[in-house]
Design an enzyme around this catalytic site. Structure first.
Site, PDB file in Angstrom:
ATOM      1  N   ARG A 154       0.850  -1.191   0.000  1.00 52.55           N
ATOM      2  CA  ARG A 154       0.000   0.000   0.000  1.00 52.55           C
ATOM      3  C   ARG A 154       0.891   1.249   0.000  1.00 52.55           C
ATOM      4  NH1 ARG A 154      -1.938  -3.550   3.940  1.00 52.55           N
ATOM      5  NH2 ARG A 154      -4.015  -4.420   3.511  1.00 52.55           N
ATOM      6  N   LYS A 178      -1.836  -2.966   8.011  1.00 56.08           N
ATOM      7  CA  LYS A 178      -2.994  -2.589   8.816  1.00 56.08           C
ATOM      8  C   LYS A 178      -3.027  -3.413  10.097  1.00 56.08           C
ATOM      9  CE  LYS A 178      -6.043  -0.982   5.109  1.00 56.08           C
ATOM     10  NZ  LYS A 178      -7.347  -1.194   4.434  1.00 56.08           N
ATOM     11  N   HIS A 247      -2.633   2.525  -5.802  1.00 51.63           N
ATOM     12  CA  HIS A 247      -3.327   1.276  -5.473  1.00 51.63           C
ATOM     13  C   HIS A 247      -3.508   0.393  -6.704  1.00 51.63           C
ATOM     14  CE1 HIS A 247      -4.865  -0.369  -1.763  1.00 51.63           C
ATOM     15  NE2 HIS A 247      -5.849  -0.956  -2.431  1.00 51.63           N
ATOM     16  N   ARG A 250      -0.853  -2.032  -6.911  1.00 53.34           N
ATOM     17  CA  ARG A 250      -1.123  -3.145  -5.995  1.00 53.34           C
ATOM     18  C   ARG A 250      -2.065  -4.168  -6.649  1.00 53.34           C
ATOM     19  NH1 ARG A 250      -1.159  -4.468  -0.490  1.00 53.34           N
ATOM     20  NH2 ARG A 250      -3.131  -5.117   0.434  1.00 53.34           N
ATOM     21  N   HIS A 273      -3.446  -9.331   3.459  1.00 55.20           N
ATOM     22  CA  HIS A 273      -4.880  -9.465   3.713  1.00 55.20           C
ATOM     23  C   HIS A 273      -5.111 -10.448   4.856  1.00 55.20           C
ATOM     24  CE1 HIS A 273      -6.026  -8.255  -0.690  1.00 55.20           C
ATOM     25  NE2 HIS A 273      -5.820  -7.207   0.089  1.00 55.20           N
ATOM     26  N   TYR A 282      -9.583 -10.805  -6.935  1.00 54.37           N
ATOM     27  CA  TYR A 282      -8.679 -10.795  -8.091  1.00 54.37           C
ATOM     28  C   TYR A 282      -8.928 -11.967  -9.039  1.00 54.37           C
ATOM     29  CZ  TYR A 282      -6.274  -7.182  -5.500  1.00 54.37           C
ATOM     30  OH  TYR A 282      -5.992  -6.023  -4.822  1.00 54.37           O
TER      31      TYR A 282
END
Length: 308
Positions: A154, A178, A247, A250, A273, A282
């Site tokens: 990110r 995150k 992004h 990414r 993730h 995806y």
């Protein structure tokens, strides 16, 4: 109303010091909870299911589904905290239906040839640099873009990298994602490693002063906005009409790996993730690979059927 404001302040403090959430998450929580506070005013019971139900209906009237989902998630986390802290007897979310149908937006990607063209323009600008200043800027820009595409990180993760996070002896990068989750990615491409080495050598003093790996011309931390501006500039130079964001690199990283038959669980770990369902989006993008499989590899192609 003072009670809600008091609980909100306590909750945000808990998120900052106990859960150690980052600044952007705390800011989003503060905005969302303040919005609920304004809706409730002094005449509504903020703990009642009916108040929440009315508020969620109002959210749907004035916000896009993605924003509604986030605002509901902020409230759910807040009420979960109130329950944890024994500040309410019954969590109103327990008997509240917050699910709704949401259109799935497929992630946008950059075509392979466009990425190639983009990188070629980057290196051409370096070769045409008319001054030391221009050359240094190009070295930094190349390092930024090469690392973005090499790791799929990110933009916030890239701009927050510290010098110690980049290990060019073992060719690894430590990423803080995150929820304060860490992941280490291997840098496997020689061009990417070379770009990072050249940048590091050229900006060694500035990096030391700044304390972050990527530095702007004022010797401060490179901002998200600076990277977005950088990408727009090179996309224009390359004649790429598609609007490219950090992004999208990414998304392209994930989709192109999937098309190379990389297991989606590996891609999940590389992207940071927490849930495989986030990564699975995806699989819907990889239509070119799907066509190749169904046209060339379907078992029906190898069957010899006697048609009489």
């Amino acid at each position: 109303m003072n009670t809600l404001n008091k609980y909100t302040a306590e909750y945000l403090s808990y998120c900052e010091y106990r859960k150690r959430l980052n600044f952007k998450t705390l800011k989003a929580y503060r905005i969302d909870l303040n919005q609920y506070s304004v809706f409730c005013n002094s005449s509504m019971d903020f703990l009642s299911r009916n108040t929440l139900d009315l508020y969620i209906t109002e959210l749907h009237k004035h916000n896009k589904p993605k924003s509604v989902k986030r605002k509901i998630a902020s409230l759910k986390a807040f009420f979960h905290y109130l329950e944890y802290a024994d500040l309410l007897v019954q969590n109103p979310f327990d008997k509240l239906d917050v699910h709704f149908r949401e259109a799935k937006l497929l992630p946008k990607t950059i075509p392979f040839h466009s990425i190639q063209k983009f990188l070629s323009v980057l290196y051409a600008q370096k070769n045409q640099a008319a001054s030391t200043y221009q050359l240094r800027c190009c070295l930094r820009d190349i390092a930024v873009i090469e690392l973005l595409f090499a790791t799929g990180m990110r933009i916030s993760e890239l701009c927050s990298l510290r010098p110690s996070d980049i290990d060019l002896e073992n060719n690894t990068v430590l990423i803080y994602g995150k929820g304060s989750k860490e992941r280490i990615l291997q840098l496997g491409n020689p061009e990417v490693i070379s770009a990072l080495m050249l940048y590091q050598d050229s900006f060694k003093t500035d990096i030391s002063v700044c304390g972050y790996f990527f530095v702007n011309k004022q010797k401060h931390k490179l901002s998200d906005q600076s990277v977005r501006f950088m990408i727009n500039r090179y996309a224009n130079l390359a004649g790429i009409e598609q609007h490219i964001t950090p992004h999208i690199f990414r998304h392209s990283f994930a989709t192109l790996l999937l098309e190379q038959d990389v297991d989606i669980r590996y891609i999940q770990k590389m992207l940071g993730h927490s849930s495989i369902s986030t990564t699975e989006i995806y699989t819907h993008v990889s239509s070119a690979k799907q066509k190749d499989i169904l046209v060339n590899k379907h078992p029906r192609n190898f069957m010899v059927v006697n048609k009489g």
